[in-house]
Design a protein around this motif. Structure first.
Motif, PDB file in Angstrom:
ATOM      1  N   PRO B  81       0.810  -1.233   0.000  1.00 31.86           N
ATOM      2  CA  PRO B  81       0.000   0.000   0.000  1.00 31.86           C
ATOM      3  C   PRO B  81       0.835   1.272   0.000  1.00 31.86           C
ATOM      4  O   PRO B  81       0.437   2.272  -0.608  1.00 31.86           O
ATOM      5  CB  PRO B  81      -0.839  -0.108   1.267  1.00 31.86           C
ATOM      6  N   ASP B  82       2.013   1.239   0.671  1.00 32.73           N
ATOM      7  CA  ASP B  82       2.791   2.475   0.739  1.00 32.73           C
ATOM      8  C   ASP B  82       3.509   2.798  -0.566  1.00 32.73           C
ATOM      9  O   ASP B  82       4.174   3.828  -0.672  1.00 32.73           O
ATOM     10  CB  ASP B  82       3.775   2.452   1.914  1.00 32.73           C
ATOM     11  N   LYS B  83       3.388   1.901  -1.560  1.00 37.35           N
ATOM     12  CA  LYS B  83       3.995   2.186  -2.864  1.00 37.35           C
ATOM     13  C   LYS B  83       2.938   2.497  -3.922  1.00 37.35           C
ATOM     14  O   LYS B  83       3.247   2.697  -5.074  1.00 37.35           O
ATOM     15  CB  LYS B  83       4.831   0.985  -3.329  1.00 37.35           C
ATOM     16  N   ARG B  84       1.648   2.507  -3.518  1.00 42.68           N
ATOM     17  CA  ARG B  84       0.597   2.789  -4.500  1.00 42.68           C
ATOM     18  C   ARG B  84       0.126   4.231  -4.367  1.00 42.68           C
ATOM     19  O   ARG B  84      -0.191   4.660  -3.259  1.00 42.68           O
ATOM     20  CB  ARG B  84      -0.605   1.865  -4.271  1.00 42.68           C
ATOM     21  N   PRO B  85       0.086   4.976  -5.464  1.00 40.01           N
ATOM     22  CA  PRO B  85      -0.374   6.370  -5.385  1.00 40.01           C
ATOM     23  C   PRO B  85      -1.896   6.454  -5.255  1.00 40.01           C
ATOM     24  O   PRO B  85      -2.580   7.106  -6.038  1.00 40.01           O
ATOM     25  CB  PRO B  85       0.117   6.976  -6.694  1.00 40.01           C
ATOM     26  N   ILE B  86      -2.407   5.730  -4.267  1.00 37.73           N
ATOM     27  CA  ILE B  86      -3.844   5.646  -4.018  1.00 37.73           C
ATOM     28  C   ILE B  86      -4.028   5.943  -2.539  1.00 37.73           C
ATOM     29  O   ILE B  86      -3.271   5.438  -1.719  1.00 37.73           O
ATOM     30  CB  ILE B  86      -4.346   4.208  -4.306  1.00 37.73           C
ATOM     31  N   ASN B  87      -5.004   6.760  -2.168  1.00 35.71           N
ATOM     32  CA  ASN B  87      -5.263   7.004  -0.749  1.00 35.71           C
ATOM     33  C   ASN B  87      -6.692   6.648  -0.402  1.00 35.71           C
ATOM     34  O   ASN B  87      -7.560   6.579  -1.266  1.00 35.71           O
ATOM     35  CB  ASN B  87      -4.964   8.457  -0.375  1.00 35.71           C
ATOM     36  N   THR B  88      -6.904   6.400   0.891  1.00 35.18           N
ATOM     37  CA  THR B  88      -8.182   5.863   1.349  1.00 35.18           C
ATOM     38  C   THR B  88      -8.790   6.739   2.433  1.00 35.18           C
ATOM     39  O   THR B  88      -8.074   7.217   3.312  1.00 35.18           O
ATOM     40  CB  THR B  88      -7.972   4.438   1.916  1.00 35.18           C
ATOM     41  N   PHE B 107       0.758  14.078   7.382  1.00 29.18           N
ATOM     42  CA  PHE B 107       1.438  12.791   7.565  1.00 29.18           C
ATOM     43  C   PHE B 107       1.932  12.181   6.246  1.00 29.18           C
ATOM     44  O   PHE B 107       3.102  11.841   6.099  1.00 29.18           O
ATOM     45  CB  PHE B 107       0.511  11.806   8.290  1.00 29.18           C
ATOM     46  N   GLY B 108       1.024  12.042   5.286  1.00 29.93           N
ATOM     47  CA  GLY B 108       1.390  11.414   4.017  1.00 29.93           C
ATOM     48  C   GLY B 108       2.484  12.199   3.294  1.00 29.93           C
ATOM     49  O   GLY B 108       3.381  11.621   2.683  1.00 29.93           O
ATOM     50  N   MET B 111       5.806  11.497   4.852  1.00 30.68           N
ATOM     51  CA  MET B 111       6.296  10.171   4.470  1.00 30.68           C
ATOM     52  C   MET B 111       6.837  10.177   3.040  1.00 30.68           C
ATOM     53  O   MET B 111       7.745   9.450   2.695  1.00 30.68           O
ATOM     54  CB  MET B 111       5.182   9.124   4.589  1.00 30.68           C
ATOM     55  N   ARG B 155      -6.785  14.576   4.637  1.00 27.23           N
ATOM     56  CA  ARG B 155      -5.571  13.790   4.819  1.00 27.23           C
ATOM     57  C   ARG B 155      -5.343  12.882   3.609  1.00 27.23           C
ATOM     58  O   ARG B 155      -4.215  12.718   3.148  1.00 27.23           O
ATOM     59  CB  ARG B 155      -5.690  12.952   6.099  1.00 27.23           C
ATOM     60  N   ALA B 156      -6.433  12.283   3.112  1.00 28.52           N
ATOM     61  CA  ALA B 156      -6.292  11.352   1.995  1.00 28.52           C
ATOM     62  C   ALA B 156      -6.028  12.079   0.680  1.00 28.52           C
ATOM     63  O   ALA B 156      -5.376  11.537  -0.210  1.00 28.52           O
ATOM     64  CB  ALA B 156      -7.546  10.482   1.881  1.00 28.52           C
ATOM     65  N   PRO B 159      -1.843  14.173  -0.454  1.00 28.04           N
ATOM     66  CA  PRO B 159      -0.714  13.721  -1.296  1.00 28.04           C
ATOM     67  C   PRO B 159      -1.040  13.646  -2.791  1.00 28.04           C
ATOM     68  O   PRO B 159      -0.276  13.065  -3.536  1.00 28.04           O
ATOM     69  CB  PRO B 159      -0.405  12.317  -0.750  1.00 28.04           C
ATOM     70  N   PRO B 161      -3.406  11.929  -4.616  1.00 29.47           N
ATOM     71  CA  PRO B 161      -3.447  10.562  -5.123  1.00 29.47           C
ATOM     72  C   PRO B 161      -4.043  10.522  -6.515  1.00 29.47           C
ATOM     73  O   PRO B 161      -4.780  11.418  -6.908  1.00 29.47           O
ATOM     74  CB  PRO B 161      -4.364   9.851  -4.124  1.00 29.47           C
TER      75      PRO B 161
END
Lengths: 303, 372
Positions: B81-88, B107-108, B111, B155-156, B159, B161
């Motif tokens: 998940p931390d390598k996918r440019p997708i947020n939830t 946060f994102g 990271m 937050r999602a 970044p 996404p």
């Protein structure tokens, strides 16, 4: 009658959280905790009786003896008495080490147990607490038996050819450390487990979703969120380790003397010095209070 | 499936033959979906239908048992998940309780290694987007449910996404707030141009926000289409029943003509109906009749104008619903049907009472025939 339950203010017959519910515990704390402590505080400022006991005469001799060396007859110019300070420093170092060791071993243990399915968790907790059904004294003596020069530990190492001569553990600081670590490990595991169990695993998923690696999830999310459990565990290990006397008495020797043993000795038999023992207790108590107050202040700042 | 579809820039998420099994239980079977760039796409279904499993697979929280997953043409099923440019946006928000609103949103970005000045600017942009400027120093526990929801969104989305996944984000809110947030979410999606994949069990939510909907049940996709297609041309009995209220009556085709057909109901009445292609005389199935697609009139008023009358019955029950009245009509052969009439000021149906004989007039294309 208004009161608060779960942070909400409620007013009804069903919120009868009245002061008198605490009466029994105030009575117990007062009679068995506050009163003896006051007695010790008073004793620490009295004059010693040579066969043990006190003479009711105000004196600062106990505290003076702790810090200054005035020679055998008390008439020389005072110089710093390092004996007791050394014992205190050694105790603090040992207690800190025990806390760190318990944290290093206890945290992964608690993490593992808390992430098992609910049924298995109960079994793991049971296994962790089983040794504590046996008296601490018996367990400490057994440990001495295990690690002594011709005990199973050394026999095994000799048998495997890993060492030529027995590895001396008994009477060393290492043995005392081992005893402290072993005695207090569950006091670290259980509070951390309690926090871990309430931890919402979707926080870790959210962090991973926001590009955090496993290490970053642990450091930036899991540890801060379960910090109250970690701090509680550290206090529960550090405080009793600081005053411990069983492990240093049984596993250690003259060079591993800790505060607990020093205090114990002052009240044992006829050779003791009650005011000095009381003074050492008060110094120990103040140190613990300082630690707890620093913690309380750090918590207050965060809110 | 050809590779041109996969690599096409217009397909944000490509799902090919994806399966998910938990031991003996198959949660998802043979899922094929193409979610387009810049689309508000909804996975709709009852609980346990597999919609959340599919979302978690797209996010990377769970591996697939079989099949391929593409993000703008690139295979991603082996990426964590931390390598996918997708947020939830999580159902319970999963806000970090020990961080302020600003730190949660940042946060994102931290990271990802953004510079602190970029982070500051982006956080400011996000809090003003979700209107939380006064709250940036608060902890999540000091916010209301609706505010927490906005923090989770900010937050999602911070970044930037490529795809935003939303797992029943409105289910914890009360009705008024939920309706308001629907409009806000849709607006946000239009403004940002991010592809939204939204999971819900609430059909009203799905119909009001989505560009396209995939209706799921029992680990399968039942139908993919626009809200209007799903509602007006359900592909099967499950979709017809799950989306909105409807009357499902057994029927048999008696005549095929042009784009439609005539079907005979269990009451013996013959009505006109929409059908799927390639139906033949004698095919058995059922018709779906939406309660709002019928008009109710007192039998006495209709008189000789019998041509417009499709069905006849007796009012068995009337429920007052504010904007509407819902009538339960008993037809011949012990069949029941429910009809909704709007309570207009002049209220033509106001004179109807329990026990009255009534006629039902069907609107154009009110009935849809589906084979079993």
């Amino acid at each position: 009658m208004a009161g608060t339950i779960g942070g909400r203010t409620v007013s009804s017959t069903y919120a009868p959280v009245r002061g008198w519910l605490l009466l029994p515990s105030w009575a117990v704390i007062g009679v068995f905790l506050l009163l003896p402590m006051l007695l010790m505080l008073v004793y620490s400022f009295l004059t010693k009786e040579f066969r043990g006991g006190v003479i009711w005469e105000f004196s600062l001799a106990a505290y003076d003896q702790f810090i200054f060396d005035r020679g055998l007859f008390g008439d020389e110019a005072p110089s710093i008495e390092w004996t007791y300070i050394t014992i205190f420093v050694r105790s603090i170092v040992q207690a800190l080490l025990a806390t760190v060791l318990c944290l290093l071993i206890g945290f992964p243990t608690a993490y593992y147990v808390a992430t098992r399915p609910a049924r298995t968790r109960a079994l793991w907790l049971f296994l962790i607490t089983i040794p504590y059904w046996v008296n601490l004294l018996i367990r400490t003596v057994s440990m001495k038996f295990l690690i002594r020069d011709n005990g199973p530990f050394n026999e095994a190492l000799l048998g495997l050819g890993l060492i030529d001569a027995p590895f001396q553990l008994v009477n060393t600081n290492l043995a005392v450390q081992l005893g402290l670590f072993y005695s207090y490990l569950p006091f670290m595991v259980l509070p951390i487990y309690a926090s871990m169990e309430r931890y919402n695993a979707s926080l870790s998923e959210a962090a991973a979703d926001l590009y955090a690696t496993r290490w970053q999830i642990l450091r930036r999310v899991i540890i801060p969120v379960i910090k109250p459990g970690i701090v509680a565990g550290c206090i529960l290990v550090f405080v009793p380790s600081l005053g411990a006397f069983l492990a240093p008495d049984l596993l250690g020797g003259a060079k591993t003397f800790m505060i607990g043993s020093l205090i114990e000795e002052q009240f044992k038999g006829n050779a003791g010095n009650w005011p000095f023992g009381a003074a050492a207790s008060m110094i120990l108590l103040s140190m613990v209070l300082v630690v707890l107050m620093l913690y309380a202040r750090s918590q207050a700042k965060e809110l | 499936m050809n590779s041109q579809v996969r690599s096409s820039a217009s397909v944000a998420v490509g799902i090919e033959n994806v399966e998910k099994r938990y031991g003996d239980f198959t949660a998802l079977m043979q899922i094929n979906l193409q979610i387009n760039d810049n689309e508000f796409f909804t996975l709709l279904g009852p609980s346990g239908c597999g919609k959340t499993s599919l979302l978690r697979i797209i996010a990377g929280f769970e591996p697939t048992s079989a099949g391929l997953l593409f993000l703008y043409g690139e295979e991603i099923e082996n990426l964590p998940p931390d390598k996918r440019p997708i947020n939830t946006v999580f159902q319970n928000y999963a806000l970090f309780p020990h961080m302020s609103v600003a730190d949660n949103i940042a946060f994102g970005l931290k990271m990802l290694g953004w510079s602190s000045s970029d982070i500051e600017a982006r956080v400011e942009q996000m809090v003003s987007l979700v209107r939380l400027q006064e709250f940036i120093h608060r902890r999540p526990a000091q916010l209301s449910g609706g505010q927490q929801q906005r923090v989770a969104l900010a937050r999602a989305m911070a970044p930037k996404p490529k795809v935003l996944l939303l797992d029943e984000p409105l289910s914890a809110l009360d009705l008024k707030l939920r309706q308001q947030m629907r409009a806000e979410l849709k607006q946000l999606q239009r403004d940002t141009g991010i592809t939204f994949v939204f999971v819900t069990h609430d059909q009203e939510e799905a119909l009001s926000m989505s560009d396209r909907i995939a209706v799921m049940s029992d680990g399968r996709i039942q139908q993919v289409g626009s809200p209007m297609q799903i509602y007006e041309q359900p592909a099967n009995r499950f979709v017809a029943d799950f989306i909105g209220d409807t009357n499902l009556l057994d029927a048999e085709i008696v005549e095929v003509a042009g784009g439609g057909a005539s079907v005979r109901l269990g009451t013996g009445d013959v009505i006109k109906s929409d059908t799927p292609e390639n139906v033949q005389i004698g095919d058995r199935g059922f018709v779906s009749l939406r309660p709002e697609s019928m008009r109710l009139r007192a039998a006495a008023d209709v008189g000789t104008d019998a041509g417009a009358v499709a069905l006849q019955g007796v009012i068995e029950d009337i429920v007052y619903l504010g904007t509407d009245r819902q009538y339960t009509i008993s037809l011949a052969s012990n069949l029941r049907i429910s009809v909704r009439e709007q309570n207009v000021a002049s209220g033509s149906a106001d004179g109807l009472h329990i026990g009255n004989d009534v006629c039902l007039q069907l609107a154009e294309r009110a009935a849809r025939f589906l084979v079993n």
